[in-house]
Design a protein around this motif. Sequence first.
Motif, PDB file in Angstrom:
ATOM      1  N   THR A 310       0.842  -1.190   0.000  1.00 31.32           N
ATOM      2  CA  THR A 310       0.000   0.000   0.000  1.00 31.32           C
ATOM      3  C   THR A 310       0.881   1.246   0.000  1.00 31.32           C
ATOM      4  OG1 THR A 310      -1.760  -1.142   1.169  1.00 31.32           O
ATOM      5  CG2 THR A 310      -1.764   1.256   1.302  1.00 31.32           C
ATOM      6  N   GLN A 316       0.059   8.850  -1.198  1.00 31.62           N
ATOM      7  CA  GLN A 316      -1.362   8.846  -1.521  1.00 31.62           C
ATOM      8  C   GLN A 316      -1.952  10.250  -1.589  1.00 31.62           C
ATOM      9  OE1 GLN A 316      -4.167   6.066   0.114  1.00 31.62           O
ATOM     10  NE2 GLN A 316      -2.547   4.771   0.937  1.00 31.62           N
ATOM     11  N   SER A 328      -5.041   2.548  -4.003  1.00 29.51           N
ATOM     12  CA  SER A 328      -4.232   2.865  -2.817  1.00 29.51           C
ATOM     13  C   SER A 328      -2.890   2.141  -2.845  1.00 29.51           C
ATOM     14  CB  SER A 328      -4.995   2.477  -1.546  1.00 29.51           C
ATOM     15  OG  SER A 328      -5.252   1.080  -1.516  1.00 29.51           O
ATOM     16  N   ALA A 329      -2.542   1.518  -3.977  1.00 35.36           N
ATOM     17  CA  ALA A 329      -1.297   0.743  -4.058  1.00 35.36           C
ATOM     18  C   ALA A 329      -0.083   1.653  -4.184  1.00 35.36           C
ATOM     19  CB  ALA A 329      -1.346  -0.218  -5.231  1.00 35.36           C
ATOM     20  N   ARG A 330       1.019   1.185  -3.690  1.00 38.39           N
ATOM     21  CA  ARG A 330       2.309   1.875  -3.817  1.00 38.39           C
ATOM     22  C   ARG A 330       2.675   2.005  -5.288  1.00 38.39           C
ATOM     23  NH1 ARG A 330       7.007   4.730  -3.303  1.00 38.39           N
ATOM     24  NH2 ARG A 330       8.846   3.539  -2.687  1.00 38.39           N
ATOM     25  N   ARG A 520       1.642   1.684   6.198  1.00 40.35           N
ATOM     26  CA  ARG A 520       0.585   0.769   5.771  1.00 40.35           C
ATOM     27  C   ARG A 520      -0.637   1.586   5.348  1.00 40.35           C
ATOM     28  NH1 ARG A 520       3.458  -3.290   4.372  1.00 40.35           N
ATOM     29  NH2 ARG A 520       4.365  -4.502   6.058  1.00 40.35           N
ATOM     30  N   ALA A 521      -1.696   0.901   5.009  1.00 38.01           N
ATOM     31  CA  ALA A 521      -2.894   1.583   4.537  1.00 38.01           C
ATOM     32  C   ALA A 521      -3.463   2.529   5.583  1.00 38.01           C
ATOM     33  CB  ALA A 521      -3.943   0.552   4.141  1.00 38.01           C
TER      34      ALA A 521
END
Length: 626
Positions: A310, A316, A328-330, A520-521
């Motif tokens: 993430t 983001q 929302s992915a890296r 993390r998310a």
Amino acid sequence: MSGMRALARRELAPMRMLAMAMLALGGWCLAAAPARGELSPASYRVSALCGAPEAGHAGCMGLRLVAREAHAQQPAGAGEPSAIEEETEPPEGSLSPHELLSAYGLASVAAPANRQTVAVIDAYDDPTVEHDLQVFDEEFGLAACTSANECFTKVKVGSPAKNAGWAQEIATDVEVVHGACPSCKVLLVEASSNSYATLEAAEQEAEQRGAQEISNSWGGSEEGTGASAQSGAFDHPGTVITAAAGDAGYLSWDAQESGEIGDVDFPASSPSVVAVGGTRLSVGPGGTWNGESVWNGDGATGGGCSSVFTAPAWQQTVAGFGALGCGSARSVADVAADADPSTGVAVYDSTPVREKGVEYRGWTTIGGTSVAAPFIAATFALAEGARGVEYPAQTLYENFASDPGALHDVAVGSNGACANGFDEETGLAECTLSEEAAACSARAICVAGPGFDGPSGVGTPDGIAAFEPSGASEGDGRDTAITGSKGNQTGELANAGDEGDGPPSANGAGTSSGGSARPRAATLLAGPSLTRAARIALRRGHGRVTRLAFTFLTGGELRVKVTLARETQVDGAKRWVTLPGTLVLNAARGHDSATLKLRGGLASGLYRLTLTPGRGTGRSLVFHAG
């Protein structure tokens, strides 16, 4: 080579001047700068330093230019080489350390006040690396960097054997770092093989030996490396860790092995590292920056959306992230620098490399994100490293948000798939931008545009301003406070408390009070950063600072607790002592700001400002008063 373009790939014959591709959707045309140097466009081909890695192993990201002579086409034999090519001078047209520094606005940057140790992690052994660094230094008039003067240190993890391809990678990494930051110490850590297990052991060794910056010019597909389970080896809060984005284009479409196609490279995809993409740099008269485009020719900068990780909050929430199509992915990359072999750097390596019956040694021109990753690590070193920021990629994003002009914007080009090969006269992919953009449905994840994009991240260096945390900077007249805040909230803290809060971390930055350090998310908070006015007040002396203004960034509406701690000697050990009082903010999504009122002012010393959200990871900023 396999993959779409591998079938059509021809030997590269680059222009020795740094051509600039003026490309964009909707009808931009191609323009090339005048040729630099005397070499014929048909004189060179590109050769990978390392072969395709096996599963669970990493490949190095270096690409070298090889003179394309008639005898070089002979098949390799088991006996003596049919020819020996030894370059005794840097190839004409290859970039010197000074040219690279000048183009990126770093030539006049003073040596860091706190001498930095930059580690490079590589596989196998280069037995001639210290000798070759000496030749490199003498050629370019750099201060000697040897084991005798404690500038250069070589450490072996296990018993690595000599490997000619990786030796050229090692020479590239070491010489790029020393060329970019001559006052830095260089720590070479050699792993016994190119397996991820041994390379990660070398990574840990560099961290334990106190490296402030660690460069990784190697990687492999996320799927083939077990990236999620292994990401902890690259999670060292307070240390700058750079990782090459790869040389096979968007989602590795041009990978040497078909099994790698469709993945981004790891460890570049880890959210705890600075992922470094590659560009094609144009250098004008006197070493001036003359423009950049995304590298796509014989090889292309890696990138894409991670299928494992993430994106951290600072990525983001950057303007333009939504246009990537990553959800929302890296995304890879965070930042970029020169990587096209046809605009490559001069490297000296006396370890012989045999290819097609010819033995190559001496000077050569090297490109690939193998050049970009150590260069960005050295740029962070010139800015004195992380300076209290847990994950220094955050520094780049925050400075980009507050002052986009602190970086060169790479707004043209793409690293998308091209099945047509490349033009030998220009070294550029023989596809229109529309054809390349089809690989990612014309999204910004593989197509460059103004501002943040997938292939180049926030841009390329233009001095060190973008690499300095705003709260740690001594100030250069630039207002680095985040603008566009939704209103300043004010709370009050008293001075001098006695609540022990644990020892500072080894780098003096303390630890986050929000639990897990890895982004993390749920990590929805980035920052804090002191405002310019606060930094000026702190520099003018202790006792008079009664208000501490700071800015921060959130990925959603959050309740945020703000605390301030001071480094204090307790029972002979340094500990963070939290000052009484807590400020609680109701922060809106995006940029926000707040001010702490400080009764009695701040005494001289080291302080840690911590913001802890109701969910996710806390963020800390360390600064000096007085």
